[in-house]
Scaffold this motif. Structure first.
Motif, PDB file in Angstrom:
ATOM      1  N   MET B 121     -24.833  12.799 -30.951  1.00 54.98           N
ATOM      2  CA  MET B 121     -24.021  14.010 -30.918  1.00 54.98           C
ATOM      3  C   MET B 121     -24.846  15.261 -31.201  1.00 54.98           C
ATOM      4  SD  MET B 121     -21.103  13.050 -30.036  1.00 54.98           S
ATOM      5  CE  MET B 121     -21.156  11.370 -29.447  1.00 54.98           C
ATOM      6  N   GLY B 122     -26.101  15.078 -31.610  1.00 58.93           N
ATOM      7  CA  GLY B 122     -26.932  16.237 -31.930  1.00 58.93           C
ATOM      8  C   GLY B 122     -26.467  16.968 -33.169  1.00 58.93           C
ATOM      9  N   GLN B 212     -15.466  16.768 -23.292  1.00 59.34           N
ATOM     10  CA  GLN B 212     -16.595  16.603 -22.363  1.00 59.34           C
ATOM     11  C   GLN B 212     -16.905  15.125 -22.153  1.00 59.34           C
ATOM     12  OE1 GLN B 212     -17.769  18.399 -20.236  1.00 59.34           O
ATOM     13  NE2 GLN B 212     -19.921  18.905 -20.397  1.00 59.34           N
ATOM     14  N   ILE B 219     -16.573  17.907 -15.673  1.00 57.70           N
ATOM     15  CA  ILE B 219     -17.487  18.389 -16.700  1.00 57.70           C
ATOM     16  C   ILE B 219     -17.191  19.858 -17.008  1.00 57.70           C
ATOM     17  CG2 ILE B 219     -19.933  18.853 -17.180  1.00 57.70           C
ATOM     18  CD1 ILE B 219     -20.484  16.201 -15.727  1.00 57.70           C
ATOM     19  N   GLU B 220     -16.946  20.117 -18.283  1.00 61.50           N
ATOM     20  CA  GLU B 220     -16.548  21.460 -18.724  1.00 61.50           C
ATOM     21  C   GLU B 220     -17.783  22.331 -18.970  1.00 61.50           C
ATOM     22  OE1 GLU B 220     -13.393  22.638 -19.321  1.00 61.50           O
ATOM     23  OE2 GLU B 220     -12.109  20.864 -19.582  1.00 61.50           O
ATOM     24  N   GLU B 221     -17.593  23.640 -18.862  1.00 63.68           N
ATOM     25  CA  GLU B 221     -18.668  24.596 -19.171  1.00 63.68           C
ATOM     26  C   GLU B 221     -18.731  24.774 -20.691  1.00 63.68           C
ATOM     27  OE1 GLU B 221     -21.080  26.082 -17.641  1.00 63.68           O
ATOM     28  OE2 GLU B 221     -20.631  25.390 -15.609  1.00 63.68           O
ATOM     29  N   VAL B 222     -19.309  23.782 -21.343  1.00 64.32           N
ATOM     30  CA  VAL B 222     -19.206  23.719 -22.799  1.00 64.32           C
ATOM     31  C   VAL B 222     -19.942  24.845 -23.526  1.00 64.32           C
ATOM     32  CG1 VAL B 222     -18.713  21.257 -22.941  1.00 64.32           C
ATOM     33  CG2 VAL B 222     -21.078  22.019 -22.784  1.00 64.32           C
ATOM     34  N   ASP B 223     -21.025  25.332 -22.953  1.00 61.27           N
ATOM     35  CA  ASP B 223     -21.768  26.396 -23.645  1.00 61.27           C
ATOM     36  C   ASP B 223     -20.895  27.639 -23.801  1.00 61.27           C
ATOM     37  OD1 ASP B 223     -23.999  24.806 -23.769  1.00 61.27           O
ATOM     38  OD2 ASP B 223     -24.897  25.598 -21.928  1.00 61.27           O
ATOM     39  N   MET B 245     -22.889  11.083 -23.376  1.00 56.42           N
ATOM     40  CA  MET B 245     -23.879  11.901 -24.090  1.00 56.42           C
ATOM     41  C   MET B 245     -25.303  11.396 -23.877  1.00 56.42           C
ATOM     42  SD  MET B 245     -22.154  14.354 -25.203  1.00 56.42           S
ATOM     43  CE  MET B 245     -20.861  14.164 -23.966  1.00 56.42           C
ATOM     44  N   LEU B 248     -25.428  13.828 -20.765  1.00 56.07           N
ATOM     45  CA  LEU B 248     -24.937  15.202 -20.912  1.00 56.07           C
ATOM     46  C   LEU B 248     -25.410  15.803 -22.236  1.00 56.07           C
ATOM     47  CD1 LEU B 248     -21.257  14.816 -19.648  1.00 56.07           C
ATOM     48  CD2 LEU B 248     -23.289  15.504 -18.354  1.00 56.07           C
ATOM     49  N   LYS B 249     -25.450  17.117 -22.257  1.00 56.62           N
ATOM     50  CA  LYS B 249     -25.940  17.818 -23.436  1.00 56.62           C
ATOM     51  C   LYS B 249     -25.073  17.494 -24.663  1.00 56.62           C
ATOM     52  CE  LYS B 249     -27.205  22.335 -23.150  1.00 56.62           C
ATOM     53  NZ  LYS B 249     -26.859  23.778 -23.132  1.00 56.62           N
ATOM     54  N   ALA B 250     -25.718  17.197 -25.775  1.00 55.92           N
ATOM     55  CA  ALA B 250     -25.016  16.802 -26.993  1.00 55.92           C
ATOM     56  C   ALA B 250     -24.284  17.997 -27.614  1.00 55.92           C
ATOM     57  CB  ALA B 250     -26.007  16.233 -27.993  1.00 55.92           C
ATOM     58  N   GLN B 253     -25.863  20.894 -29.402  1.00 55.31           N
ATOM     59  CA  GLN B 253     -26.673  21.861 -28.643  1.00 55.31           C
ATOM     60  C   GLN B 253     -25.832  22.795 -27.750  1.00 55.31           C
ATOM     61  OE1 GLN B 253     -28.960  18.527 -27.907  1.00 55.31           O
ATOM     62  NE2 GLN B 253     -29.527  19.066 -29.998  1.00 55.31           N
ATOM     63  N   ALA B 384     -18.674  19.185 -10.791  1.00 52.78           N
ATOM     64  CA  ALA B 384     -19.298  17.973 -11.301  1.00 52.78           C
ATOM     65  C   ALA B 384     -18.325  17.138 -12.129  1.00 52.78           C
ATOM     66  CB  ALA B 384     -20.506  18.344 -12.160  1.00 52.78           C
ATOM     67  N   ALA B 385     -18.517  15.818 -12.035  1.00 51.04           N
ATOM     68  CA  ALA B 385     -17.702  14.887 -12.812  1.00 51.04           C
ATOM     69  C   ALA B 385     -18.622  13.808 -13.372  1.00 51.04           C
ATOM     70  CB  ALA B 385     -16.627  14.271 -11.936  1.00 51.04           C
TER      71      ALA B 385
END
Lengths: 487, 467
Positions: B121-122, B212, B219-223, B245, B248-250, B253, B384-385
């Protein structure tokens, strides 16, 4: 040594890896992972050996007597565990069509019926995933019941001072205030204090019976009357159901709602902390509020009841159907016992507890409630020994580990000083109880002759007594390769 | 007497020691009027052999299906060693490791688990598990409400793209404490949460839940979402598929400062589908919030001789110490599932986890291509999915699922059950467990079923006209 410390770059359990593929990721770069998670790179044998060796550092029911009060550490039948691993159960998706789920649903439905029968209640929902979630569900139903009647001034849940910590915590999680009721010297709830505490603000009371003091609450019918007359409901904490299974039913005592700990009374394994199972059972007036889903039967067909069928439900408490595999195991255990096996559970759990109590009493240990019968468990207080010999219940517990017995529950209930709560369960033989009593006697002798032996215990386990204060002050909760480690 | 070892002689000797004439006398403190439990509707006991027969029949009723359902529970390969080792009696039948010296196996394993999950999970810390993904999200929300001192509005934003069952569980649990849950709609084109929906809530949000991938597989725009939360003094709660994960980015981050809390369903990491449980919920957070973290936590320490060892720590957060003031009422957790999961993650390692995630992703894309070639079948959302997709079907979804079931294919999750506007849509999942032949089989049978239903539909329409 930690598994991470055995890791070598480039090593892997090859048979377990999916085949290499060259996938073009159609995902924006800023959403992709750039670093590698800290997982070990080890062989299959390394993993199997590491965790097998770790397992050998545990005490367990399969290897030791485990007289842990309030936890009902009875034998967990192996056959039940194996049958839960049948392909049809194991690979079955929770959102399968009802027509493809009739096998599991039949088991769940029949367990609901068995639990209704042994509790004397009118409705059951299996979905709560442990005792505490059952308590939450129960108190939420009490609240929903009052609110459905427009009775919104009830803000308090009564809890005896001997209760499990989960009781007040669950009441608070349901938005209630908690009022503690003291216990009398005989171990029963102080009835006068209860009378003084109930009122129009009382939503209900949470009780364990037999209580956590290891005695049956004799005035339960009077308590039920007092609380009901004040307009409150009675919650039964099923943690001690093993003491009365098949003998006395909470529904007959006047309780309106309860949970059953499947991982205690119905012999599902504790798994080093869980999973559990905390089905709730309710009287007629609370049936509309049961959490979803529930299995219903129409003719020979099992179907799921959902919010659409039960609009007053308190809702859903798990992603799917709670701990389905635990429900399955409890069902199988109940089928192995059958009607005639249920009351024997209570009888032999009680016989074992009273026998062990008699032996310890004869050896000079002090029961917390000397005039009372033990239920399926009992309390020894080491108050005197603590004063005279300067040893604590903790020291006795740790020394018992050296004799290859798991320690009893210590320092609970909180109102009995230096206490050990001892629950042998029905599956232990007389020889096992005798061996434990002999060990207790030996430890007491040691306390007199050489108390340091206790204070420094354990001596023969993988580690000596651990520094809990350091653990909490200098938090080390994840492995950091930068820090030096050696085990 | 199943599991009761007493001989008649034992019973007599024990009663003599107690000073009781018969076992029934031991119940003499219980009012007689209560001692009449009758188990009239419960059957008599079975032997293990009889039970095996019954359970094999029941298991057969539910078995042997080609599964394309995901929706929060995922079929993945689980190495045989995982449950062989996790089922050792020393793990299976141990209690919660309160007696640390007698529980070093479980405690060290949990420390290793916390390390793996926190790293995945970072984030700095992980607890030792909660019940399942849905209840973990509820606890994450309660935790965020306690922890966020900058905003105490008690309003929590939950996108409609979060698993609908999770949202129901959250409602049932946190709804009891006066927390207001506000649903954020999704963009009908992308099936994701758009920043433009969030403006209305500025300054009035305690926590924001970010999935996410989301329930649709998108895929959500999590940033951007995480930064929005922080810019508005809200805590960001990630609810993620832990296997995803690996690629995908943790959460730690995400955006400028990372999500504050990450939670979700641990099932994809070594836990079988098993009709819905037992699974386990995971919960990780930044170090700042460790004292608000509910559930058990293991810490490393030393023993009396300075040798390293492990204990349950920060117990002052928990109900058995703090009672009414605890961070949660949770006691029993999902220790055995975490045991399996830790062994699973060790066997797969960073490479295996990544390959499992990639193969699932790849297979879903392949199936998507095959199904899009069927007339009338269309992907609903662009972008993206991960390993699930929402498909619009030209025939009633529930009927399609019933027809596919005749070929022992579980076609997916009917979206109409929880998304009214997607009543004609199916959520399909493919993991690494499926072969090209499986995908072809699914595509063939879906096409067949759709054509069959189209024919029947036409026939029915004509018949109605004639009438």
């Amino acid at each position: 040594m930690l598994i991470f410390e055995q890791s070598q770059k480039g090593r892997s359990a090859r048979a377990q890896l999916p085949r290499e593929i060259t996938a073009e990721l159609d995902i924006p770069a800023h959403l992709l992972r750039q670093d590698e998670p800290l997982l070990p790179e080890v062989s299959e044998l390394q993993v199997v050996r590491h965790y097998t060796r770790l397992s050998r550092k545990n005490f367990s029911i399969d290897t030791q007597f485990y007289p842990l009060g309030s936890c009902t550490m009875k034998y967990n039948p192996r056959g039940v565990h194996r049958l839960a691993f049948l392909e049809g159960f194991l690979n079955h998706h929770p959102l399968s069509l009802e027509t493809q789920s009739q096998g599991f649903m039949a088991c769940a439905y029949e367990l609901q019926e068995i639990l209704k029968n042994v509790t004397g209640m009118k409705g059951v929902s299996l979905t709560p995933m442990a005792g505490a979630q059952g308590e939450f569900a129960g108190v939420a139903m009490i609240r929903a019941y009052h609110e459905s009647r427009g009775d919104t001034a009830r803000t308090e849940i009564l809890v005896p001072d001997a209760a499990h910590g989960t009781n007040p915590a669950s009441a608070v999680q349901c938005g209630y205030k908690v009022r503690e009721i003291p216990t009398g010297i005989d171990g029963n709830v102080d009835i006068e204090a209860l009378r003084a505490a109930v009122g129009p603000q009382t939503a209900g009371i949470m009780l364990t019976n037999p209580s956590t003091l290891g005695v049956f609450e004799q005035k339960i019918q009077e308590i039920a009357k007092i609380v009901h007359q004040a307009g409150g409901l009675l919650y039964y904490d099923g943690a001690n159901l093993n003491a009365i299974l098949g003998k006395v039913r909470p529904g007959d005592m006047g309780f309106d709602v309860m949970h059953i700990n499947l991982h205690k009374t119905f012999a599902t394994p504790h798994g080093g902390g869980g999973p559990g199972g905390g089905p709730v059972a309710v009287s007629e007036r609370l049936v509309p509020f049961l959490p979803m889903p529930i299995v219903a039967k129409s003719g020979d067909f099992y179907r799921w009841l959902t919010e659409a069928d039960c609009p007053q439900t308190i809702g859903r408490l798990s992603s799917f159907m709670g701990n389905a595999g635990i429900i399955l195991r409890a069902y199988m255990y109940a089928r192995l016992l059958g009607a005639e096996g249920m009351h024997r559970v209570a009888e032999f759990a009680t016989l074992n507890a009273n026998y062990l109590l008699a032996r310890l009493k004869a050896a000079g240990f002090t029961p917390a409630y000397p005039t009372r019968r033990a239920s399926h468990e009992f309390i020894i207080t080491l108050k005197q020994e603590a004063k005279e010999l300067h040893i604590s219940a903790l020291d006795v517990a740790k020394r018992l580990l050296d004799y290859d017995f798991h320690a009893p529950t210590m320092y609970f209930p909180l109102l009995v000083p230096e206490c050990l709560l001892i629950e042998p369960t029905e599956t232990e033989s007389k020889e096992a109880l005798d061996a434990f009593a002999d060990a207790m006697i030996k430890v007491l002798d040691e306390a007199k002759a050489n108390p340091e032996l206790l204070k420094n215990a354990p001596h023969h386990l993988p580690v000596r007594r651990l520094d809990e204060v350091k653990a909490a002050r200098e938090l080390d909760l994840v492995y950091d390769p930068e820090r030096s480690h050696s085990l | 007497m199943p599991f009761i070892p007493h001989t008649d002689q034992d019973i007599q000797a024990m009663l003599a020691t107690i000073g009781a004439a018969k076992v029934e006398d031991l119940f003499d403190e219980i009012p007689t009027s209560l001692r009449h439990a009758s188990l009239d509707t419960t059957a008599s006991g079975l032997t293990e052999m009889e039970l095996s027969r019954l359970m094999r029949e029941r298991a057969k009723q539910d078995g042997d299906l080609l599964c394309f359902i995901g929706a929060g529970a995922y079929e993945h390969h689980i190495p045989a060693a995982v449950w062989e080792v996790a089922s050792r009696g020393e793990f299976l039948t141990a209690y919660t490791p309160y007696q640390a010296e007698a529980s070093q196996g479980t405690l060290q394993l949990l420390y290793e688990y916390q390390t793996m999950m926190a790293s995945l999970m970072g984030l700095a810390v992980s607890n030792a598990s909660l019940y399942d993904g849905a209840s973990a999200l509820a606890e994450a929300i309660l935790m965020a409400v306690r922890a966020n001192r900058k905003n105490q509005s008690h309003q929590v934003l939950i996108p409609a793209t979060v698993h609908p069952h999770y949202r129901q569980v959250v409602e049932a649990i946190v709804g009891q404490q006066g927390i207001q849950l506000t649903e954020v709609p999704y963009d009908p084109k992308t099936g994701t949460t758009s920043l433009s929906f969030l403006e209305a809530f500025s300054g009035n949000v305690t926590a924001f839940v970010i999935p996410q991938p989301n329930f649709f597989g998108q895929i959500e725009e999590v940033d951007a979402l995480t930064d929005w939360a922080h810019a508005h003094d809200a805590l960001a709660i990630a609810v993620v598929n832990p296997l995803a994960m690996a690629i995908l980015k943790a959460p730690g981050q995400w955006g400028q400062d990372g999500a504050d809390i990450a939670c979700g369903e641990g099932q994809p990491l070594g836990v079988p589908l098993a009709s819905g449980g037992p699974y386990y919920g995971f919960l990780c957070c930044k170090m700042d919030f460790v004292r608000q973290l509910p559930g058990r936590i293991v810490g490393r320490t030393v023993d009396a001789e300075g040798k390293p060892g492990f204990v349950l720590t920060l117990q002052a957060r928990e109900q058995h110490i703090r009672r009414a003031k605890a961070t949660s009422n949770i006691c029993t957790n999902q220790g055995l599932l975490v045991t399996a999961s830790t062994i699973h993650m060790s066997l797969l390692g960073p490479k295996g986890l990544r390959l499992a995630a990639l193969a699932s992703y790849q297979n879903t894309r392949l199936l998507s291509q095959k199904l899009s070639a069927i007339p009338g079948v269309k992907r609903v959302f662009h972008g993206a999915a991960f390993h699930e997709m929402v498909l619009r079907l030209p025939q009633p979804v529930n009927q399609v699922l019933v027809e596919l079931a005749k070929f022992n294919i579980q076609g997916g999750y009917a979206m109409g059950a929880t998304y009214f506007e997607l009543n004609d849509c199916l959520l399909v999942c493919v993991t690494e467990t499926k072969t090209i032949l499986d995908l072809d089989e699914y595509a063939d049978k879906l096409q067949f079923v759709l054509e069959k239903l189209a024919d029947t539909g036409v026939t029915l329409e004509k018949k109605t006209l004639v009438d």
